[in-house]
Design a protein around this motif. Structure first.
Motif, PDB file in Angstrom:
ATOM      1  N   HIS A 172      14.557 -50.915 105.078  1.00  0.00           N
ATOM      2  CA  HIS A 172      13.210 -50.833 104.098  1.00  0.00           C
ATOM      3  C   HIS A 172      12.450 -51.878 104.393  1.00  0.00           C
ATOM      4  O   HIS A 172      12.728 -53.069 103.797  1.00  0.00           O
ATOM      5  N   ASN A 175       6.624 -51.582 101.123  1.00  0.00           N
ATOM      6  CA  ASN A 175       6.714 -51.569  99.474  1.00  0.00           C
ATOM      7  C   ASN A 175       7.012 -52.661  98.891  1.00  0.00           C
ATOM      8  O   ASN A 175       7.325 -52.683  97.919  1.00  0.00           O
ATOM      9  N   SER A 226       4.711 -50.363 105.467  1.00  0.00           N
ATOM     10  CA  SER A 226       3.576 -49.888 104.713  1.00  0.00           C
ATOM     11  C   SER A 226       2.437 -51.167 104.928  1.00  0.00           C
ATOM     12  O   SER A 226       2.463 -51.812 103.986  1.00  0.00           O
ATOM     13  N   ALA A 229      -0.282 -52.381 101.965  1.00  0.00           N
ATOM     14  CA  ALA A 229      -0.083 -51.469 100.845  1.00  0.00           C
ATOM     15  C   ALA A 229      -0.466 -52.172  99.409  1.00  0.00           C
ATOM     16  O   ALA A 229      -0.934 -51.733  98.584  1.00  0.00           O
ATOM     17  N   ILE A 231       1.777 -53.138  97.240  1.00  0.00           N
ATOM     18  CA  ILE A 231       2.644 -52.745  96.133  1.00  0.00           C
ATOM     19  C   ILE A 231       3.534 -53.963  95.984  1.00  0.00           C
ATOM     20  O   ILE A 231       3.965 -54.879  96.924  1.00  0.00           O
ATOM     21  N   TRP A 232       3.956 -54.031  94.737  1.00  0.00           N
ATOM     22  CA  TRP A 232       4.610 -55.319  93.896  1.00  0.00           C
ATOM     23  C   TRP A 232       3.918 -56.476  94.308  1.00  0.00           C
ATOM     24  O   TRP A 232       4.380 -57.659  94.585  1.00  0.00           O
ATOM     25  N   GLU A 261       4.294 -45.771 106.404  1.00  0.00           N
ATOM     26  CA  GLU A 261       3.260 -44.949 105.338  1.00  0.00           C
ATOM     27  C   GLU A 261       1.948 -45.064 105.449  1.00  0.00           C
ATOM     28  O   GLU A 261       1.272 -46.112 106.103  1.00  0.00           O
ATOM     29  N   THR A 263      -0.815 -46.322 104.133  1.00  0.00           N
ATOM     30  CA  THR A 263      -1.127 -47.265 103.273  1.00  0.00           C
ATOM     31  C   THR A 263      -2.414 -47.912 103.632  1.00  0.00           C
ATOM     32  O   THR A 263      -2.955 -48.795 102.935  1.00  0.00           O
ATOM     33  N   SER A 286       0.427 -42.203 100.417  1.00  0.00           N
ATOM     34  CA  SER A 286       0.735 -43.576 100.020  1.00  0.00           C
ATOM     35  C   SER A 286       1.646 -43.524  98.580  1.00  0.00           C
ATOM     36  O   SER A 286       1.358 -42.630  97.908  1.00  0.00           O
ATOM     37  N   PRO A 287       2.825 -44.254  98.401  1.00  0.00           N
ATOM     38  CA  PRO A 287       3.476 -44.180  97.296  1.00  0.00           C
ATOM     39  C   PRO A 287       2.870 -44.517  96.060  1.00  0.00           C
ATOM     40  O   PRO A 287       3.162 -44.131  95.115  1.00  0.00           O
TER      41      PRO A 287
END
Length: 358
Positions: A172, A175, A226, A229, A231-232, A261, A263, A286-287
Motif C-alpha cells: 500500500h 492514500n 495515488s 491524492a 488523502i490524510w 488510483e 487521483t 478516487s477514494p
C-alpha cells in the motif's frame, strides 16, 4: 477492444476476467489482529473477481492504523488467514494481501506505541481509536538506521502472507500511509538520504518493494499508488517527476502489477501508463469521491490502456459484481452505516442478484 471479461495473466496466475476487488478496510478482525470465519465467507462470496486484494494488513504492531484490522506479523495471524485463503481458492478465486503500514495515521490508544513516520509532523486530523475519533499524535521520526527495518517489514509480512496461502501481496503505497508519507513533501521533511530530492523521497518505497521481491518473487508483488491524492493531508510536489522516477526505479523489477488510483488529472495518469511497461490496474474513482465505479468508467480505462480495473465500494453490496456487470444487471446499494461497525450485518448479508430477485 479489450473487455472486462477477457482473461489476463499476472505473474503465475491466469485471471478469468479483468475485474479486481480493491482493498477496503472493514474492521472485522478479532482481537490480536486475527482473521475470522466471517472474513472467509466475505472474501469467498466475491471469489468470481479476477483478483481479490484484501483489506490492508499491518506488517507489525506500530504499523497498525485502525482498530479491528488484521495483521501478518505473528504465527497466530498466519494460521487465522489460512481458512480465508483456502475458502477463496475453493470458490475458484485468487487473492493478494495488501500490506499496509499506517505510519503517522495511527494512535497509541490503538497500538500502545507512539506512531512513527518519516518526520515528526502530525497529520492534523482525527484518527480512529478504540474509544472513537481522536486527534492524531505527533509521530516519532524514524532514525536513518531505523528506516530500513520498516521497509523490511513489508517483506517479512509478504513471506507470512505466502505461508498463509495468499497468491501474492500488494504494497500500500497510496492514500497517505507510510510509503506515501515518504513520497510526500510535507509529511517528509527529512534532510538525510530519505528526504528532500525526488530521488531521496522515492528511496523508501523502492527499498520496501525490492525487499519484498527478494522475499517472495516479483511475480507475487504489486504496489498501489495515488498520485496527488491529498488523502490524510499528505501533499506532493513535482508529482509527474516524482512518480515518473518511482516507476522508472520499479519497472526493471518485473512486478506483477502497478495499481493506480485515479487521483490526478488524466494527462498525469496517462503519462504513468506510458511509463509503466507491465500490467496496470486502474481504480477509476478516487477514494475521496462519493461515487462508486461503474461499468462505463471501467470500459473507458480499458480503452485508455488499463489492463485491469478495480472496484471498491461496488463490491460491498454486490458479491456477484462480475456477473452483474457481464449481464448489465442493476447494482445493489450498500449501507455506509455498516462499513466499520463489526459483525456480519452489512458484511456477508448482501445476496447475489438471483437470490435477491426471488
Amino acid at each position: 477492444m479489450t473487455s472486462l471479461f477477457d482473461s489476463h495473466r499476472i505473474g503465475g496466475l491466469t485471471l478469468p476476467n479483468r475485474v479486481v476487488m480493491a482493498p477496503m478496510t472493514r474492521v472485522r478482525a478479532a482481537a490480536g489482529g486475527l482473521a475470522t470465519p466471517s472474513m472467509a465467507t466475505y472474501y469467498a462470496q466475491r471469489a468470481s473477481a479476477g483478483l481479490i486484494v484484501s483489506e490492508g494488513v499491518q506488517p507489525n504492531v506500530v504499523g497498525q492504523s485502525n482498530p479491528g484490522t488484521p495483521g501478518l506479523h505473528t504465527d497466530e495471524q498466519v494460521a487465522s488467514w489460512r481458512p480465508v485463503t483456502a475458502a477463496v481458492h475453493a470458490a475458484g478465486g485468487r487473492i493478494f494481501a495488501q500490506i499496509m503500514h499506517g505510519g503517522r495515521v495511527s494512535h497509541h490508544a490503538t497500538t500502545g506505541l507512539q506512531p512513527v513516520g518519516p518526520s515528526a509532523v502530525a497529520l492534523g486530523a482525527d484518527v480512529f481509536t478504540p474509544d472513537g475519533p481522536a486527534p492524531a499524535p505527533v509521530p516519532r521520526a524514524l532514525t536513518t538506521a531505523e528506516v530500513p527495518e520498516q521497509a523490511r517489514s513489508y517483506a517479512e509480512a509478504a513471506s507470512r502472507a505466502v505461508d498463509a496461502g495468499f497468491d501474492g501481496v500488494e504494497l500500500h503505497g497510496a492514500n497517505g500511509y507510510l510509503i506515501a508519507q515518504f513520497l510526500s513533501s510535507n509529511a517528509n521533511v527529512r534532510t538525510d538520504a530519505y528526504g528532500g530530492s525526488v530521488a531521496n523521497r522515492i528511496r523508501f518505497a523502492v527499498e520496501a518493494v525490492e525487499a519484498t521481491v527478494d522475499a517472495v518473487g516479483a511475480d507475487r508483488v504489486g504496489i498501489r499508488i495515488s498520485p496527488d491524492a491529498g488523502i490524510w493531508n499528505v501533499r506532493e510536489t513535482e508529482v509527474e517527476e516524482l512518480y515518473g522516477a518511482l516507476l522508472a526505479a520499479l519497472a526493471p523489477l518485473g512486478l506483477a502489477y502497478l495499481h493506480l488510483e485515479a487521483t490526478a488529472d488524466d494527462d498525469v495518469l496517462l503519462g504513468l501508463r506510458r511509463a509503466w511497461p507491465g500490467t496496470l490496474v486502474v481504480n477509476p474513482v478516487s477514494p475521496a469521491s462519493p461515487q462508486r465505479a461503474e461499468r462505463a468508467a471501467a470500459d473507458r480505462w480499458l480503452g485508455l490502456g488499463a489492463d485491469l480495473v478495480s472496484f471498491g465500494r461496488a463490491y460491498i453490496a454486490n458479491p456477484d459484481l462480475v456477473e452483474r456487470l457481464r449481464h448489465d444487471l442493476p447494482l445493489a446499494a450498500d449501507d455506509p452505516a455498516t462499513y466499520y461497525t463489526g459483525g456480519d450485518q452489512g458484511y456477508v448479508t448482501y445476496p447475489a442478484h438471483e437470490a435477491a430477485s426471488v
